[in-house]
Design a protein around this motif. Structure first.
Motif, PDB file in Angstrom:
ATOM      1  N   ARG A  41       0.897  -1.299   0.025  1.00 37.10           N
ATOM      2  CA  ARG A  41      -0.090  -0.078  -0.104  1.00 37.10           C
ATOM      3  C   ARG A  41       0.752   1.312   0.070  1.00 37.10           C
ATOM      4  O   ARG A  41       0.589   2.305  -0.584  1.00 37.10           O
ATOM      5  CB  ARG A  41      -0.929   0.147   1.252  1.00 37.10           C
ATOM      6  CG  ARG A  41      -1.761   1.157   1.445  1.00 37.10           C
ATOM      7  CD  ARG A  41      -2.424   1.954   0.282  1.00 37.10           C
ATOM      8  NE  ARG A  41      -3.377   0.679  -0.560  1.00 37.10           N
ATOM      9  CZ  ARG A  41      -3.540   0.762  -1.739  1.00 37.10           C
ATOM     10  NH1 ARG A  41      -2.957   1.648  -2.451  1.00 37.10           N
ATOM     11  NH2 ARG A  41      -4.276  -0.241  -2.285  1.00 37.10           N
ATOM     12  N   SER A  42       1.965   1.090   0.810  1.00 31.95           N
ATOM     13  CA  SER A  42       2.963   2.396   1.004  1.00 31.95           C
ATOM     14  C   SER A  42       3.603   2.700  -0.496  1.00 31.95           C
ATOM     15  O   SER A  42       4.081   3.763  -0.781  1.00 31.95           O
ATOM     16  CB  SER A  42       3.852   2.073   1.996  1.00 31.95           C
ATOM     17  OG  SER A  42       5.149   1.459   1.553  1.00 31.95           O
ATOM     18  N   VAL A  43       3.749   1.607  -1.535  1.00 32.91           N
ATOM     19  CA  VAL A  43       4.811   1.878  -2.728  1.00 32.91           C
ATOM     20  C   VAL A  43       3.684   1.919  -3.960  1.00 32.91           C
ATOM     21  O   VAL A  43       4.001   2.447  -5.123  1.00 32.91           O
ATOM     22  CB  VAL A  43       5.597   0.932  -2.914  1.00 32.91           C
ATOM     23  CG1 VAL A  43       6.693   0.895  -1.675  1.00 32.91           C
ATOM     24  CG2 VAL A  43       5.190  -0.742  -3.054  1.00 32.91           C
ATOM     25  N   LEU A  44       2.490   1.586  -3.876  1.00 31.53           N
ATOM     26  CA  LEU A  44       1.556   1.721  -4.960  1.00 31.53           C
ATOM     27  C   LEU A  44       0.734   2.764  -4.867  1.00 31.53           C
ATOM     28  O   LEU A  44       0.353   3.226  -3.762  1.00 31.53           O
ATOM     29  CB  LEU A  44       0.812   0.149  -5.037  1.00 31.53           C
ATOM     30  CG  LEU A  44       1.671  -1.241  -5.152  1.00 31.53           C
ATOM     31  CD1 LEU A  44       0.573  -2.234  -5.011  1.00 31.53           C
ATOM     32  CD2 LEU A  44       2.237  -1.097  -6.509  1.00 31.53           C
ATOM     33  N   PRO A  45       0.244   3.125  -6.021  1.00 29.08           N
ATOM     34  CA  PRO A  45      -0.489   4.252  -6.288  1.00 29.08           C
ATOM     35  C   PRO A  45      -2.114   3.805  -5.447  1.00 29.08           C
ATOM     36  O   PRO A  45      -2.391   2.685  -5.461  1.00 29.08           O
ATOM     37  CB  PRO A  45      -1.086   4.301  -7.840  1.00 29.08           C
ATOM     38  CG  PRO A  45       0.371   3.870  -8.456  1.00 29.08           C
ATOM     39  CD  PRO A  45       0.607   2.796  -7.564  1.00 29.08           C
ATOM     40  N   ASP A  46      -2.780   4.819  -4.908  1.00 28.88           N
ATOM     41  CA  ASP A  46      -4.109   4.398  -4.323  1.00 28.88           C
ATOM     42  C   ASP A  46      -4.976   3.692  -5.196  1.00 28.88           C
ATOM     43  O   ASP A  46      -5.916   3.061  -4.831  1.00 28.88           O
ATOM     44  CB  ASP A  46      -4.720   5.703  -3.824  1.00 28.88           C
ATOM     45  CG  ASP A  46      -3.720   6.325  -2.651  1.00 28.88           C
ATOM     46  OD1 ASP A  46      -3.075   5.657  -2.149  1.00 28.88           O
ATOM     47  OD2 ASP A  46      -3.877   7.579  -2.272  1.00 28.88           O
ATOM     48  N   ALA A  47      -4.998   3.823  -6.564  1.00 27.90           N
ATOM     49  CA  ALA A  47      -5.793   3.492  -7.376  1.00 27.90           C
ATOM     50  C   ALA A  47      -5.641   1.942  -7.627  1.00 27.90           C
ATOM     51  O   ALA A  47      -6.580   1.160  -8.053  1.00 27.90           O
ATOM     52  CB  ALA A  47      -5.618   4.075  -8.866  1.00 27.90           C
ATOM     53  N   VAL A  48      -4.666   1.353  -7.035  1.00 29.99           N
ATOM     54  CA  VAL A  48      -4.440  -0.014  -7.073  1.00 29.99           C
ATOM     55  C   VAL A  48      -5.278  -0.576  -5.940  1.00 29.99           C
ATOM     56  O   VAL A  48      -4.973  -0.366  -4.777  1.00 29.99           O
ATOM     57  CB  VAL A  48      -3.058  -0.493  -7.057  1.00 29.99           C
ATOM     58  CG1 VAL A  48      -2.995  -1.894  -6.912  1.00 29.99           C
ATOM     59  CG2 VAL A  48      -2.143   0.080  -8.138  1.00 29.99           C
ATOM     60  N   ARG A  49      -6.390  -1.521  -6.234  1.00 28.77           N
ATOM     61  CA  ARG A  49      -7.001  -2.006  -5.096  1.00 28.77           C
ATOM     62  C   ARG A  49      -6.378  -3.207  -4.538  1.00 28.77           C
ATOM     63  O   ARG A  49      -5.790  -4.023  -5.146  1.00 28.77           O
ATOM     64  CB  ARG A  49      -8.256  -2.586  -5.636  1.00 28.77           C
ATOM     65  CG  ARG A  49      -9.310  -1.258  -6.025  1.00 28.77           C
ATOM     66  CD  ARG A  49     -10.387  -1.996  -6.953  1.00 28.77           C
ATOM     67  NE  ARG A  49      -9.533  -2.379  -8.191  1.00 28.77           N
ATOM     68  CZ  ARG A  49     -10.540  -2.998  -9.169  1.00 28.77           C
ATOM     69  NH1 ARG A  49     -11.627  -2.945  -9.000  1.00 28.77           N
ATOM     70  NH2 ARG A  49      -9.868  -3.670 -10.331  1.00 28.77           N
ATOM     71  N   LEU A  50      -6.465  -3.132  -3.355  1.00 36.54           N
ATOM     72  CA  LEU A  50      -5.590  -4.192  -2.405  1.00 36.54           C
ATOM     73  C   LEU A  50      -6.477  -4.915  -1.428  1.00 36.54           C
ATOM     74  O   LEU A  50      -7.178  -4.164  -0.818  1.00 36.54           O
ATOM     75  CB  LEU A  50      -4.357  -3.909  -1.675  1.00 36.54           C
ATOM     76  CG  LEU A  50      -3.123  -3.214  -2.579  1.00 36.54           C
ATOM     77  CD1 LEU A  50      -2.053  -2.758  -1.762  1.00 36.54           C
ATOM     78  CD2 LEU A  50      -2.743  -4.258  -3.543  1.00 36.54           C
ATOM     79  N   TRP A  51      -6.508  -6.324  -1.543  1.00 34.95           N
ATOM     80  CA  TRP A  51      -7.555  -6.983  -0.485  1.00 34.95           C
ATOM     81  C   TRP A  51      -6.584  -7.792   0.482  1.00 34.95           C
ATOM     82  O   TRP A  51      -5.549  -8.431  -0.118  1.00 34.95           O
ATOM     83  CB  TRP A  51      -8.408  -7.765  -1.256  1.00 34.95           C
ATOM     84  CG  TRP A  51      -9.436  -6.889  -1.694  1.00 34.95           C
ATOM     85  CD1 TRP A  51     -10.714  -6.400  -1.456  1.00 34.95           C
ATOM     86  CD2 TRP A  51      -9.478  -6.724  -3.295  1.00 34.95           C
ATOM     87  NE1 TRP A  51     -11.375  -5.679  -2.329  1.00 34.95           N
ATOM     88  CE2 TRP A  51     -10.855  -5.837  -3.422  1.00 34.95           C
ATOM     89  CE3 TRP A  51      -8.963  -7.067  -4.481  1.00 34.95           C
ATOM     90  CZ2 TRP A  51     -11.078  -5.439  -4.712  1.00 34.95           C
ATOM     91  CZ3 TRP A  51      -9.151  -6.799  -5.765  1.00 34.95           C
ATOM     92  CH2 TRP A  51     -10.366  -5.889  -5.725  1.00 34.95           C
ATOM     93  N   PRO A  52      -6.881  -7.590   1.680  1.00 33.28           N
ATOM     94  CA  PRO A  52      -6.016  -8.659   2.763  1.00 33.28           C
ATOM     95  C   PRO A  52      -6.585  -9.829   2.893  1.00 33.28           C
ATOM     96  O   PRO A  52      -7.921 -10.057   2.338  1.00 33.28           O
ATOM     97  CB  PRO A  52      -6.391  -7.825   4.098  1.00 33.28           C
ATOM     98  CG  PRO A  52      -7.535  -6.867   3.965  1.00 33.28           C
ATOM     99  CD  PRO A  52      -7.716  -6.792   2.324  1.00 33.28           C
ATOM    100  N   GLY A  53      -5.950 -11.139   3.381  1.00 35.34           N
ATOM    101  CA  GLY A  53      -6.619 -12.131   3.816  1.00 35.34           C
ATOM    102  C   GLY A  53      -6.313 -13.171   2.587  1.00 35.34           C
ATOM    103  O   GLY A  53      -5.581 -13.106   1.777  1.00 35.34           O
ATOM    104  N   ASN A  54      -6.867 -14.382   3.032  1.00 39.47           N
ATOM    105  CA  ASN A  54      -6.800 -15.618   2.312  1.00 39.47           C
ATOM    106  C   ASN A  54      -7.555 -15.339   1.044  1.00 39.47           C
ATOM    107  O   ASN A  54      -8.868 -15.103   1.065  1.00 39.47           O
ATOM    108  CB  ASN A  54      -7.543 -16.811   3.298  1.00 39.47           C
ATOM    109  CG  ASN A  54      -7.473 -17.963   2.439  1.00 39.47           C
ATOM    110  OD1 ASN A  54      -7.290 -18.098   1.250  1.00 39.47           O
ATOM    111  ND2 ASN A  54      -7.640 -19.241   3.322  1.00 39.47           N
ATOM    112  N   ALA A  55      -7.041 -15.752  -0.102  1.00 39.14           N
ATOM    113  CA  ALA A  55      -7.592 -15.386  -1.491  1.00 39.14           C
ATOM    114  C   ALA A  55      -8.910 -16.274  -1.576  1.00 39.14           C
ATOM    115  O   ALA A  55      -9.781 -15.889  -2.142  1.00 39.14           O
ATOM    116  CB  ALA A  55      -6.634 -15.813  -2.546  1.00 39.14           C
ATOM    117  N   ALA A  56      -8.922 -17.416  -1.044  1.00 40.30           N
ATOM    118  CA  ALA A  56     -10.171 -18.525  -1.053  1.00 40.30           C
ATOM    119  C   ALA A  56     -11.227 -17.682  -0.389  1.00 40.30           C
ATOM    120  O   ALA A  56     -12.611 -18.114  -0.975  1.00 40.30           O
ATOM    121  CB  ALA A  56      -9.790 -19.646  -0.422  1.00 40.30           C
ATOM    122  N   ASP A  57     -11.104 -16.749   0.407  1.00 37.58           N
ATOM    123  CA  ASP A  57     -12.127 -16.390   1.159  1.00 37.58           C
ATOM    124  C   ASP A  57     -12.687 -14.877   0.502  1.00 37.58           C
ATOM    125  O   ASP A  57     -13.770 -14.116   1.096  1.00 37.58           O
ATOM    126  CB  ASP A  57     -11.858 -15.950   3.011  1.00 37.58           C
ATOM    127  CG  ASP A  57     -11.546 -17.413   3.361  1.00 37.58           C
ATOM    128  OD1 ASP A  57     -12.272 -18.411   2.792  1.00 37.58           O
ATOM    129  OD2 ASP A  57     -10.729 -17.431   4.407  1.00 37.58           O
TER     130      ASP A  57
END
Length: 175
Positions: A41-57
């Motif tokens: 999050r600190s190195v990517l532009p705010d427009a890049v969406r980031l989701w936390p957690g297990n990908a399966a969920d």
């Protein structure tokens, strides 16, 4: 194209895609480890969406992405059922005509019990509906490190020998 990286880590691959001309609004990432996600999050532009957690969920919509990318994630998942649930989620997220871009190693690392090679046969089992195009691409890293110390040109020479390549790059297309 809309792309999500499963296991985006510190965001390095997403940064590379931005340098190659990707549009930030069309890039997404998922990361299980909070510290890595904070760094991304600190190195990517705010427009890049980031989701936390297990990908399966993740509650991402079906057919949301043109490309679902993973790089050396599945070799770190030792539980077969978890591999299967994440691959099923990745497949759901793909639009028809899209593909999973897969890069991982195929042999076990005898020095690291926390990883396990993922054979091409296993990739086929994880994505049975996919049309898979694959290529072995990376010289075994322990061998590569030794050779490059001797002379950098040796990497290219030894990488010409297919059975010395331990990683596979796959394009797994959804019809």
């Amino acid at each position: 194209m809309d792309l999500i990286e499963v296991g985006c880590g510190n965001g390095g691959n997403l940064l590379e895609l931005l340098l190659l001309g990707a549009t930030p609004e069309r890039l997404s990432g998922n990361e299980l480890l909070d510290e890595r996600l904070r760094h991304a999050r600190s190195v990517l532009p705010d427009a890049v969406r980031l989701w936390p957690g297990n990908a399966a969920d993740l509650a991402l919509g079906e057919s949301s992405f043109d490309i679902v990318y993973q790089s050396t994630v599945f070799s770190s998942i030792l539980d077969d059922a978890l591999q299967e649930s994440i691959s099923a989620a990745m497949w759901r997220w793909l639009r028809p005509g899209g593909a999973v871009l897969w890069y991982d190693f195929t042999y076990n690392n005898p020095c690291n019990p926390d990883v396990r090679g993922v054979s091409l046969r296993r990739v086929q089992a994880l994505f049975p509906q996919g049309r898979i195009t694959s290529r072995r691409v990376t010289l075994a890293p322990p061998l590569a490190r030794v050779l490059v110390r001797c002379h950098p040109a040796l990497y290219g020479l030894f990488n010409c020998v297919p059975w010395l390549r331990t990683h596979v790059l796959c394009w797994i297309e959804k019809q």
